[in-house]
Scaffold this active site. Structure first.
Site, mmCIF file in Angstrom:
data_model
loop_
_atom_site.group_PDB
_atom_site.id
_atom_site.type_symbol
_atom_site.label_atom_id
_atom_site.label_comp_id
_atom_site.label_asym_id
_atom_site.label_seq_id
_atom_site.Cartn_x
_atom_site.Cartn_y
_atom_site.Cartn_z
ATOM 1 N N ILE A 99 0.876 -1.168 0.000
ATOM 2 C CA ILE A 99 0.000 0.000 0.000
ATOM 3 C C ILE A 99 0.912 1.217 0.000
ATOM 4 C CG2 ILE A 99 -1.897 -1.195 1.153
ATOM 5 C CD1 ILE A 99 -1.229 0.283 3.710
ATOM 6 N N ASP A 100 0.407 2.353 -0.466
ATOM 7 C CA ASP A 100 1.226 3.551 -0.586
ATOM 8 C C ASP A 100 1.847 3.937 0.752
ATOM 9 O OD1 ASP A 100 0.290 3.603 -3.166
ATOM 10 O OD2 ASP A 100 -1.103 5.267 -2.839
ATOM 11 N N LYS A 101 3.018 4.548 0.675
ATOM 12 C CA LYS A 101 3.709 5.000 1.876
ATOM 13 C C LYS A 101 2.820 5.890 2.744
ATOM 14 C CE LYS A 101 6.475 8.532 1.774
ATOM 15 N NZ LYS A 101 7.615 9.457 1.546
#
Length: 258
Positions: free
Chosen positions: A56-58
């Site tokens: 998942i995105d940072k």
């Protein structure tokens, strides 16, 4: 000053670990920033060697699953590859959609511009689909549930943008980093604006739940990640002010689908 922990544990056994990560933490190594803080590194001290099976995105908080064995890694990776994992995200967006449900099918090309953003590219992009549901309007914002049917980089953010909506504090895709402030929402707010701390000042996107088949027991399991402290404070304040709560929407739909 208290710092936010990198993660809390949702579930663990000999095969898998499910963590609820904070915003600002990578799930695995990143080619653009090899020195950035990483969830797998932070958790290794507690769980030993772990294998990433998805990302998942940072800047997204929420639910991340890791395998603890080679066999579990293979089994979970195949589920993600075959799109057998159900993923649900919650986000807060600017504005108010007129639709209650919407599906976006738009091919995506990662690293498609000078800012390394994902772009819609109908010729060279990869197939991508996301289902959205409007969970309710809260003043200048709305809560949106997103179910990505594929796993492309920044998929939810780009598909939402194609509908004309941006996630709160998404500087990369909207350029709008304006935080959520109680003073701008509450008519009779008596605090000191010069000392006010925003309710939310990071990307308002949370990986709410994951449903997978367990690699050992073959049981279908759903893991839910509580909101992080900043997003939970925002939810409570917006619910008190505007009478709309994403958790109530979630509970209602869960009972309908049982």
């Amino acid at each position: 000053m208290k710092t936010t922990p990198d993660f809390t544990v949702i579930y663990q056994d000999d095969s898998i670990v499910v963590l609820n990560k904070r915003s600002g933490l990578l799930v695995a190594a990143d080619r653009y920033d090899e020195s950035a803080p990483r969830l797998d590194v932070a958790a290794t001290a507690e769980f030993g060697r772990m294998f990433a099976v998805h990302r998942i995105d940072k800047d997204t908080s929420g639910c991340v699953i890791y395998a603890r064995t080679v066999e579990a890694h293979r089994f979970l990776s195949m589920q993600f590859e075959n799109r057998e994992v159900e993923k649900t995200y919650h986000c807060l967006v600017h504005g108010s959609p007129l639709w209650s449900e919407q599906r976006v099918d738009a091919r995506l090309l990662p690293d498609g511009d000078a800012r390394h953003r994902t772009i819609i590219d109908r010729r060279n992009g990869k197939t991508a689909a996301t289902e959205f549901r409007n969970m309710g309007k809260v003043g200048p914002y709305s809560w949106i549930e997103a179910k990505p049917l594929t796993g492309r980089t920044h998929q939810i953010r780009v598909h939402l943008a194609s509908l004309g909506f941006s996630i709160v504090c998404d500087a990369l895709y909207s350029g709008n980093q304006h935080p959520v402030r109680l003073s701008e929402l509450k008519k009779k707010w008596n605090g000191d604006e010069s000392e006010e701390r925003p309710l939310l000042s990071r990307l308002a996107l949370h990986a709410r739940s994951l449903s997978v088949t367990h690699p050992t027991t073959r049981e279908r399991m759903t893991f839910t990640a509580p909101y992080s402290k900043d997003m939970e404070a925002t939810r409570k304040q917006l619910a008190a002010l505007f009478g709309v709560d994403p958790f109530a929407f979630e509970a209602m739909n869960h009972s309908i689908n049982r």
